[in-house]
Design an enzyme around this catalytic site. Structure first.
Site, mmCIF file in Angstrom:
data_model
loop_
_atom_site.group_PDB
_atom_site.id
_atom_site.type_symbol
_atom_site.label_atom_id
_atom_site.label_comp_id
_atom_site.label_asym_id
_atom_site.label_seq_id
_atom_site.Cartn_x
_atom_site.Cartn_y
_atom_site.Cartn_z
ATOM 1 C CD GLU A 104 9.304 12.738 12.449
ATOM 2 O OE1 GLU A 104 10.223 12.185 11.825
ATOM 3 O OE2 GLU A 104 8.235 12.166 12.752
ATOM 4 C CE LYS B 96 -1.638 2.967 2.597
ATOM 5 N NZ LYS B 96 -1.832 4.219 1.814
ATOM 6 C CB CYS C 92 12.295 8.782 9.196
ATOM 7 S SG CYS C 92 13.417 7.718 8.254
ATOM 8 N N GLY D 140 1.762 4.181 13.633
ATOM 9 C CA GLY D 140 2.360 2.916 14.046
ATOM 10 C C GLY D 140 1.660 2.328 15.256
ATOM 11 N N GLY E 168 6.377 5.207 8.769
ATOM 12 C CA GLY E 168 5.516 6.382 8.835
ATOM 13 C C GLY E 168 5.545 6.963 10.235
ATOM 14 C CB SER E 169 3.326 9.376 11.890
ATOM 15 O OG SER E 169 2.073 8.713 11.983
ATOM 16 C CB THR E 170 5.346 7.676 16.582
ATOM 17 O OG1 THR E 170 6.743 7.687 16.261
ATOM 18 C CG2 THR E 170 5.143 6.922 17.877
ATOM 19 C CD GLU F 101 12.013 4.229 9.419
ATOM 20 O OE1 GLU F 101 11.724 5.304 10.010
ATOM 21 O OE2 GLU F 101 12.251 4.146 8.207
#
Length: 502
Positions: A404, A196, A307, A254, A249-251, A272
């Site tokens: 971030e 995706k 990142c 995640g 992607g973003s925390t 990650e």
């Protein structure tokens, strides 16, 4: 595309000419055919450097995910890939790498048009993506099983087997390179993979599907579902037939994916996620101009949409004023320009949402008392451009010092001692990368061991190749991309105990 793939564009005009000749695939790739989304819905992908619409792309959702998962599961059960001799899987992936090499200009151009990065950077990404496919292909027959130590009455084997169906959700900042980091080891290990891509950069993934089919990857083994995270991404994460989910992607996202895995089948999840990476400069550095140039590139490369961006610059106070001036001088050479100009160091911000987000962080930095040294304003005119922005006098309590930004915004901190630098560097929920600049080998070894980070770059930034694992600790995630370790992530161990007749 066509005849253009064999040409080597060199100038801005060459790249614009090539862009005008593109033929875009915009449909999902499911069960070896390109199809519209079941719903018929599409989403618009826009060139952020011009605001021009590139294409209307199939917007997949749960129905498309179910079709892809069914195909992937059937392909895995048939065993045409999972049980294929390793040497034959290797050849197929090598063919894919060769096709990517032959079409690298087109692939690079698609990523540049889709998300705004400079085409020179995209070409570097293509080199990395191709190297990853080739490396993981070569690793296929280099990973051995084990024979455990036993007595003479038994033989114990430790086998390594593919997991099954792997769903890979990749980001928009390095579209095809991140794709390669995920799919190469998963395919090499024998899994069926559903990709995706981000809705902000789907075009190179769909072109890759064409090349994978041409390379001979069997039906159902590699599929591509463009669409949004909250629709098709969520459906893949909740699927009872997906065995592994790998994500960059973003925390925040995640964490959601881990919840979905727990709500479904406890699928393996590799993440990650975000970073707020410290880049530490000690006063004993010899060539401050060189270090300053690297420090600037560490945050301004790819518009700061990285990142592992060195977004927290920690400088020993005895050289801080001088060093910041050198960073500002380096930043002057890194201004954004036409992404299709090979001379541009920075390109456009990926979309209006990210553009506004970065400017909001800059505003907060000013309001919270950080000293704005350069940049800070959007560039007028068509397209979404923000110049290199540097804040000095940042403290750990400031928003731009902790969160971030994912843009070209550098936060400079000062420190007086090694212990203070280590404490400040580790004062973050993230732990993806860290940098350390010093000529003192004793200090390097002391500090490196104490930095809470998945990787530490000493007297460089972002060094490494396919042999070194990439990933983070703390809320930057788990698991590793690249290296032999990545292929191990996408396989399962099976113990076999054979009793032997006396």
């Amino acid at each position: 595309m066509s005849q253009s793939t064999n040409e080597s564009p060199r100038t801005r005009d060459d790249w614009h000419t090539l862009a005008g000749s593109l033929s875009l695939e915009t449909r999902a790739f499911i069960d070896d055919v390109f199809v519209d989304a079941v719903s018929g819905e599409t989403f618009t992908t826009v060139n952020p450097a011009t605001g021009e619409v590139l294409a209307e792309v199939a917007s997949c959702d749960a129905a498309d995910a179910e079709a892809a998962v069914t195909s992937a599961r059937a392909a895995f059960a048939r065993g045409g890939w999972a049980r294929l001799a390793p040497a034959k899987r290797k050849k197929a992936l090598q063919r894919l790498a060769d096709l990517m090499e032959a079409n690298k200009h087109e692939l690079a151009l698609l990523d540049t048009l889709d998300m705004g990065k400079p085409v020179s950077s995209s070409l570097g990404d293509m080199a990395g993506a191709i190297a990853c496919i080739r490396y993981q292909a070569e690793c296929i027959d280099k990973l051995y099983g084990e024979v455990a130590p036993t007595g003479e009455d038994a033989l114990a084997l430790v086998l390594r087997e593919p997991l099954g169906v792997v769903a890979a959700i990749v980001p928009w900042n390095f579209p095809l390179m991140m794709t390669a980091w995920k799919i190469a080891p998963a395919l090499a290990a024998g899994n069926s993979v559903i990709l995706k891509p981000s809705e902000k950069s789907p075009l190179s993934a769909l072109r890759l599907a064409q090349l994978a089919r041409e390379a001979g990857i069997p039906t159902g083994v590699f599929q591509v579902l463009p669409g949004f995270g909250h629709t098709v991404g969520k459906a893949l994460a909740l699927s009872m037939e997906v065995d592994c989910l790998t994500f960059t992607g973003s925390t925040a996202v995640g964490k959601l994916l881990m919840q979905y895995a727990g709500e479904s089948n406890l699928k393996r999840v590799y993440l990650e996620c975000g970073g707020k990476s410290p880049n530490i400069v000690f006063a004993d550095c010899k060539d401050l101009d060189k270090v300053a140039s690297h420090a600037a590139a560490a945050i301004f490369h790819n518009q700061g949409e990285v990142c592992i961006a060195g977004s927290r610059l920690l400088v020993e106070n005895s050289i801080r004023e001088e060093f910041v001036e050198r960073v500002l001088k380096a930043a002057e050479t890194m201004q954004p320009g036409d992404p299709l100009d090979p001379e541009s160091f920075m390109g456009a911000i990926v979309d209006e949402t990210q553009h506004r987000r970065i400017l909001d962080y800059i505003r907060q930095g000013v309001e919270e008392g950080a000293r704005l040294r350069t940049g800070g304003q959007a560039i007028d005119g068509p397209g979404l451009f923000i110049p290199p922005t540097v804040f000095d006098g940042v403290t750990p309590a400031m928003t731009i010092g902790r969160e971030e930004v994912f843009g070209p915004v550098l936060a400079v901190f000062g420190f007086d001692s090694e212990e203070e630098a280590i404490t400040m560097a580790n004062d973050s929920v993230y732990g993806l990368a860290a940098g350390l600049w010093s000529q003192d080998i004793d200090r390097i070894m002391r500090v490196t061991r104490r930095l809470q980070s998945g990787q530490v770059f000493v007297n460089n930034w972002a060094g490494g190749d396919q042999t070194t694992p990439f990933g983070g600790v703390k809320q930057s995630g788990n698991g590793r991309d690249k290296s032999l370790h990545a292929q191990q992530e996408y396989s399962e161990l099976k113990s076999v105990w054979i009793s032997l007749a006396p």
